[in-house]
Motif scaffolding. Structure first.
Motif, mmCIF file in Angstrom:
data_model
loop_
_atom_site.group_PDB
_atom_site.id
_atom_site.type_symbol
_atom_site.label_atom_id
_atom_site.label_comp_id
_atom_site.label_asym_id
_atom_site.label_seq_id
_atom_site.Cartn_x
_atom_site.Cartn_y
_atom_site.Cartn_z
ATOM 1 N N THR A 184 0.828 -1.202 0.000
ATOM 2 C CA THR A 184 0.000 0.000 0.000
ATOM 3 C C THR A 184 0.865 1.256 0.000
ATOM 4 O OG1 THR A 184 -0.181 0.077 2.427
ATOM 5 C CG2 THR A 184 -1.871 -1.146 1.229
ATOM 6 N N TYR A 185 0.270 2.315 -0.498
ATOM 7 C CA TYR A 185 0.870 3.651 -0.467
ATOM 8 C C TYR A 185 -0.044 4.543 0.353
ATOM 9 C CZ TYR A 185 2.285 8.313 -2.025
ATOM 10 O OH TYR A 185 2.675 9.632 -2.052
ATOM 11 N N LYS A 186 0.502 5.152 1.386
ATOM 12 C CA LYS A 186 -0.261 6.027 2.282
ATOM 13 C C LYS A 186 -1.459 5.295 2.903
ATOM 14 C CE LYS A 186 2.054 9.921 1.358
ATOM 15 N NZ LYS A 186 2.867 10.645 2.357
ATOM 16 N N PRO A 214 2.324 9.936 -7.373
ATOM 17 C CA PRO A 214 3.751 9.809 -7.650
ATOM 18 C C PRO A 214 4.037 8.528 -8.427
ATOM 19 C CG PRO A 214 3.290 9.300 -5.351
ATOM 20 C CD PRO A 214 2.014 9.819 -5.938
ATOM 21 N N SER A 215 5.256 8.366 -8.862
ATOM 22 C CA SER A 215 5.628 7.178 -9.628
ATOM 23 C C SER A 215 5.495 5.919 -8.767
ATOM 24 C CB SER A 215 7.074 7.299 -10.109
ATOM 25 O OG SER A 215 7.959 7.255 -8.995
ATOM 26 N N LYS A 216 5.438 4.778 -9.439
ATOM 27 C CA LYS A 216 5.355 3.496 -8.742
ATOM 28 C C LYS A 216 6.540 3.322 -7.801
ATOM 29 C CE LYS A 216 5.036 -1.484 -9.680
ATOM 30 N NZ LYS A 216 4.927 -2.514 -10.754
ATOM 31 N N GLU A 217 7.720 3.772 -8.247
ATOM 32 C CA GLU A 217 8.922 3.640 -7.412
ATOM 33 C C GLU A 217 8.795 4.453 -6.130
ATOM 34 O OE1 GLU A 217 9.607 2.344 -11.369
ATOM 35 O OE2 GLU A 217 8.928 4.325 -10.677
ATOM 36 N N GLU A 218 8.252 5.645 -6.236
ATOM 37 C CA GLU A 218 8.068 6.478 -5.045
ATOM 38 C C GLU A 218 7.047 5.869 -4.094
ATOM 39 O OE1 GLU A 218 8.009 10.929 -5.576
ATOM 40 O OE2 GLU A 218 7.952 10.325 -7.689
ATOM 41 N N MET A 219 5.975 5.301 -4.647
ATOM 42 C CA MET A 219 4.969 4.671 -3.794
ATOM 43 C C MET A 219 5.535 3.447 -3.078
ATOM 44 S SD MET A 219 1.305 5.146 -5.755
ATOM 45 C CE MET A 219 1.742 4.446 -7.343
ATOM 46 N N GLN A 220 6.351 2.680 -3.788
ATOM 47 C CA GLN A 220 6.960 1.511 -3.154
ATOM 48 C C GLN A 220 7.978 1.926 -2.096
ATOM 49 O OE1 GLN A 220 8.321 -0.362 -6.811
ATOM 50 N NE2 GLN A 220 6.658 -1.878 -6.723
ATOM 51 N N LYS A 234 8.475 0.873 2.023
ATOM 52 C CA LYS A 234 9.749 0.443 2.610
ATOM 53 C C LYS A 234 10.140 1.336 3.778
ATOM 54 C CE LYS A 234 11.569 -1.541 -1.690
ATOM 55 N NZ LYS A 234 12.576 -1.391 -2.782
ATOM 56 N N ASP A 235 9.929 2.623 3.629
ATOM 57 C CA ASP A 235 10.258 3.555 4.708
ATOM 58 C C ASP A 235 9.357 3.323 5.918
ATOM 59 O OD1 ASP A 235 12.177 4.663 3.096
ATOM 60 O OD2 ASP A 235 10.992 6.428 2.541
ATOM 61 N N ARG A 236 8.101 3.030 5.662
ATOM 62 C CA ARG A 236 7.163 2.767 6.759
ATOM 63 C C ARG A 236 7.555 1.492 7.519
ATOM 64 N NH1 ARG A 236 3.806 4.934 10.500
ATOM 65 N NH2 ARG A 236 2.138 3.489 11.031
ATOM 66 N N VAL A 237 7.949 0.463 6.788
ATOM 67 C CA VAL A 237 8.399 -0.786 7.418
ATOM 68 C C VAL A 237 9.647 -0.536 8.254
ATOM 69 C CG1 VAL A 237 9.384 -3.069 6.974
ATOM 70 C CG2 VAL A 237 7.340 -2.329 5.738
ATOM 71 N N ASN A 282 1.906 -3.212 13.623
ATOM 72 C CA ASN A 282 2.075 -1.773 13.847
ATOM 73 C C ASN A 282 2.005 -0.951 12.565
ATOM 74 O OD1 ASN A 282 2.362 -2.060 16.610
ATOM 75 N ND2 ASN A 282 4.595 -2.226 16.511
ATOM 76 N N PHE A 283 2.027 -1.635 11.416
ATOM 77 C CA PHE A 283 2.165 -0.920 10.147
ATOM 78 C C PHE A 283 1.042 0.096 9.938
ATOM 79 C CE2 PHE A 283 1.686 -0.247 5.609
ATOM 80 C CZ PHE A 283 2.988 -0.071 5.179
ATOM 81 N N HIS A 284 -0.207 -0.298 10.216
ATOM 82 C CA HIS A 284 -1.350 0.584 9.981
ATOM 83 C C HIS A 284 -1.795 1.329 11.241
ATOM 84 C CE1 HIS A 284 -1.843 -0.811 5.896
ATOM 85 N NE2 HIS A 284 -2.086 -2.054 6.267
ATOM 86 N N LEU A 285 -1.021 1.242 12.327
ATOM 87 C CA LEU A 285 -1.390 1.959 13.549
ATOM 88 C C LEU A 285 -0.984 3.424 13.435
ATOM 89 C CD1 LEU A 285 -0.513 -0.364 16.583
ATOM 90 C CD2 LEU A 285 -2.727 0.007 15.482
#
Length: 499
Positions: free
Chosen positions: A339-341, A384-390, A394-397, A405-408
């Motif tokens: 997911t993105y955002k 944004p581009s697919k790369e930015e969304m991906q 990665k940054d969230r993980v 905790n990912f969606h908290l």
């Protein structure tokens, strides 16, 4: 990297609960789509706010429950209750026709745990005679009133059983009319999933639990199936978990069960309850001992002759109608993958998912999310581009891990998320013919009052509950000792004192 624009003509929304209705309203306000269909399996809108008092079990529940692999819900056909408000797409006499009912996690005495002034939709006030923390039936009526002007878009008693991608980057949605059993396949440019995440219960695997449950069937349950505290009268009871449901359910059972109620908690409750002498706080359960109907806790404490256990341990994310989509959205059910955002499916953002974040104020979050979806899918706002969304995932993980905790988004992250999405939506260029001088439907942007109320609502809730039976007459924050204007004066005086 290049931005991506999407220009959709047809949109399927799966779920006619609060989030699905919000999405339909924001999409409609764009005046850009030829076809918007909201698929709702019940006979009325409102989603899980449709209380099911007599449904306390279902086939998908196992003990332990460690797999997110749910199934398409099966309805229970029942006689309409007296004065039950039903909307239907079928010309039938509701006085002698059974209606399909899908189990809801609501319980008899449930009140919202968020004050209505903070919880509500931005363009609809609550009834002025409703209590500060509304009862579940008040919330249902409020949600259904909110959706009145887009009810022509809702296809009731219609269940989505499969969604698959087509070769032209569109989506094939297979649905079934659960009354006539008629199947239909339709192609949509966009699919928005708004079915919620209160479907597949999570019951952790604990030493001895499976054997214990086999020896004493019916003792172990989950908060999804809790209905009234009277069922636990004179029973030695353990409640596992300290989420909002764990706190509320344990407080309801404690006065009736064999004292004290045994409350097993892994961490401090995020809603900070007042001390309760009717409860014995205990650490997580280490093992179940079938021979003596006993439970051993992690601190070595043992309790025997247990009559009832309610796991208030949450739910898996489960999307049984999206199993053919690759890469998969669900792996272990602790979060939705790719997911993105917390909103767009990054590999193909014409698929999106509402209401994934938890520990949030859900209605304004759904509005902020839907305001972005509407503008993106009408072509007014780029992604944004697919790369930015991906990279976002990665940054969230890296920040919070890949698990539960990912969606908290506990405060203030939920407030920041609302404002981030709403401001992103409002950055779209104006378009002639739209409301609000071409800006379209305006989402909520939180200011000082919302931040103050969000930060204080656990204490507001405690003060409300402390009113006992008198809380039904409480209508305003000031009646439980919370005055925003007084807060502002104190801040101003504190600032002057520091000068």
């Amino acid at each position: 990297m290049a931005s991506t624009y999407i220009r959709a003509r047809s949109i399927a929304i799966i779920g006619g609960g609060p989030s699905g209705l919000v999405a339909a309203k924001y999409l409609s306000a764009e005046k850009a789509f030829d076809k918007i269909v909201v698929f709702e399996q019940r006979s009325s809108t409102g989603g899980i706010w449709n209380y099911t008092p007599d449904q306390t079990t279902e086939e998908i529940f196992t003990v332990p429950q460690t797999s997110p692999a749910g199934s398409i819900d099966k309805p229970i056909w029942r006689t309409p209750r007296e004065n039950e408000s039903l909307k239907t797409d079928h010309d039938t006499n509701r006085s002698d026709t059974k209606v399909p009912s899908f189990i809801s996690p609501l319980y008899e005495r449930l009140e919202t745990n968020i004050p209505r002034s903070l919880m509500g939709f931005s363009d609809l006030n609550w009834p002025q005679d409703s209590q500060l923390f509304p009862k579940h039936y008040t919330a249902l009526a409020y949600i259904q009133q909110y959706g009145n002007d887009i009810e022509n878009l809702v296809r009731l008693e219609t269940q989505v059983v499969d969604v698959r991608s087509a070769t032209d980057n569109s989506w094939v949605v297979k649905s079934v009319n659960i009354r006539s059993k008629t199947e239909q396949e339709e192609t949509f440019d966009v699919v928005i999933v708004a079915n919620g995440h209160f479907i597949v219960p999570y019951v952790p695997e604990i030493e001895g639990l499976k054997a214990w449950n086999e020896k004493y069937p019916g003792i172990v349950s989950h908060s999804k199936y809790f209905r009234k505290p009277d069922d636990f009268a004179e029973k030695k009871t353990i409640v596992v978990g300290n989420s909002a449901s764990g706190l509320d359910i344990s407080s309801q059972i404690a006065p009736l069960c064999v004292p004290p109620l045994l409350w097993s908690q892994q961490s401090s409750p995020h809603l900070q309850p007042a001390p309760d002498p009717a409860k014995l706080d205990l650490p997580p359960i280490a093992a179940f001992i079938p021979e003596s109907r006993s439970v051993r806790f992690e601190n070595g404490h043992v309790e025997s002759d247990i009559d009832a256990i309610v796991f208030c341990t949450g739910y898996f994310y489960s999307l049984p109608f999206l199993t053919s989509v690759s890469p998969p959205l669900i792996i272990d059910g602790s979060r939705v993958e790719h997911t993105y955002k917390h909103l767009f499916y990054a590999p193909n953002p014409t698929l999106s998912l509402l209401a994934l974040p938890q520990r949030v104020i859900p209605f304004p979050v759904a509005e902020a999310q839907s305001s972005v979806l509407a503008r993106v899918y009408s072509g007014r706002l780029p992604l944004p581009s697919k790369e930015e969304m991906q990279k976002w995932e990665k940054d969230r993980v890296a920040e919070v891990g890949a698990g539960r905790n990912f969606h908290l988004l506990p405060f203030p992250k939920d407030a920041e998320y609302i404002n981030e999405l709403s401001k992103w939506a409002l950055s779209a260029p104006v378009k002639e013919g739209l409301e609000n001088d071409g800006r379209g439907k305006v989402p909520p942007v939180w200011g000082r009052w919302e931040y103050w109320c969000r930060e204080n609502f656990p204490a507001i809730r405690r003060a409300f509950v402390a009113k006992g039976d008198a809380r039904g007459s409480v209508r305003a924050l000031e009646e439980v000792g919370f005055d925003f204007n007084e807060y502002l004066r104190e801040k101003e005086n504190d600032g002057k004192a520091r000068l």
